[in-house]
Motif scaffolding. Structure first.
Motif, short mmCIF file in Angstrom:
data_model
loop_
_atom_site.label_atom_id
_atom_site.label_comp_id
_atom_site.label_asym_id
_atom_site.label_seq_id
_atom_site.Cartn_x
_atom_site.Cartn_y
_atom_site.Cartn_z
N MET A 15 0.89 -1.19 -0.22
CA MET A 15 -0.02 0.08 0.07
C MET A 15 0.72 1.41 -0.23
O MET A 15 1.93 1.47 0.74
N ASP A 19 -3.25 4.88 -0.77
CA ASP A 19 -4.14 3.69 -0.54
C ASP A 19 -4.25 3.77 0.84
O ASP A 19 -5.63 3.59 1.43
N ARG A 22 -6.83 6.74 1.91
CA ARG A 22 -8.18 6.32 1.19
C ARG A 22 -8.77 5.24 2.23
O ARG A 22 -9.91 5.50 2.77
N GLU A 23 -7.98 4.28 2.93
CA GLU A 23 -8.50 3.32 3.53
C GLU A 23 -8.89 3.69 4.96
O GLU A 23 -10.13 3.32 5.63
N ARG A 56 0.36 -4.68 2.54
CA ARG A 56 -1.13 -4.81 3.00
C ARG A 56 -1.51 -5.41 4.23
O ARG A 56 -2.22 -4.90 5.07
N VAL A 60 -3.12 -3.90 7.69
CA VAL A 60 -4.50 -4.49 8.25
C VAL A 60 -4.21 -5.02 9.53
O VAL A 60 -4.98 -4.74 10.49
N GLU A 67 -9.61 -8.05 7.24
CA GLU A 67 -9.49 -8.14 5.61
C GLU A 67 -10.30 -8.84 4.82
O GLU A 67 -10.92 -9.93 5.32
#
Length: 68
Positions: A15, A19, A22-23, A56, A60, A67
């Motif tokens: 990421m 990214d 945005r997450e 990623r 998470v 996820e």
């Protein structure tokens, strides 16, 4: 835009600040700080890092997100 040795699969596994922002709903500069912090943690654990990107799976895990 993809880098020279980058594949679509590697873009899904890592990421960028865009990214992350945005997450979790923050700005890109804040997201970049989170990425630097996570990369420092990974380096202390002995992992190689990709500057400006975070795996990623680790993102998470650290943010406690489900996820899927």
């Amino acid at each position: 835009m993809m880098m020279k040795n980058e594949t679509k699969e590697s873009r899904r596994n890592y990421m960028t600040a865009t990214d992350v922002a945005r997450e979790i709903g923050c700005g890109k500069s804040c997201a970049a700080k989170y990425i630097r912090k996570m990369n420092q943690e990974l380096e202390r654990k002995g992992f190689l890092i990709a500057p400006g990107r975070v795996p990623r799976r680790y993102f998470v895990e650290r943010f406690g997100l489900a996820e899927g």
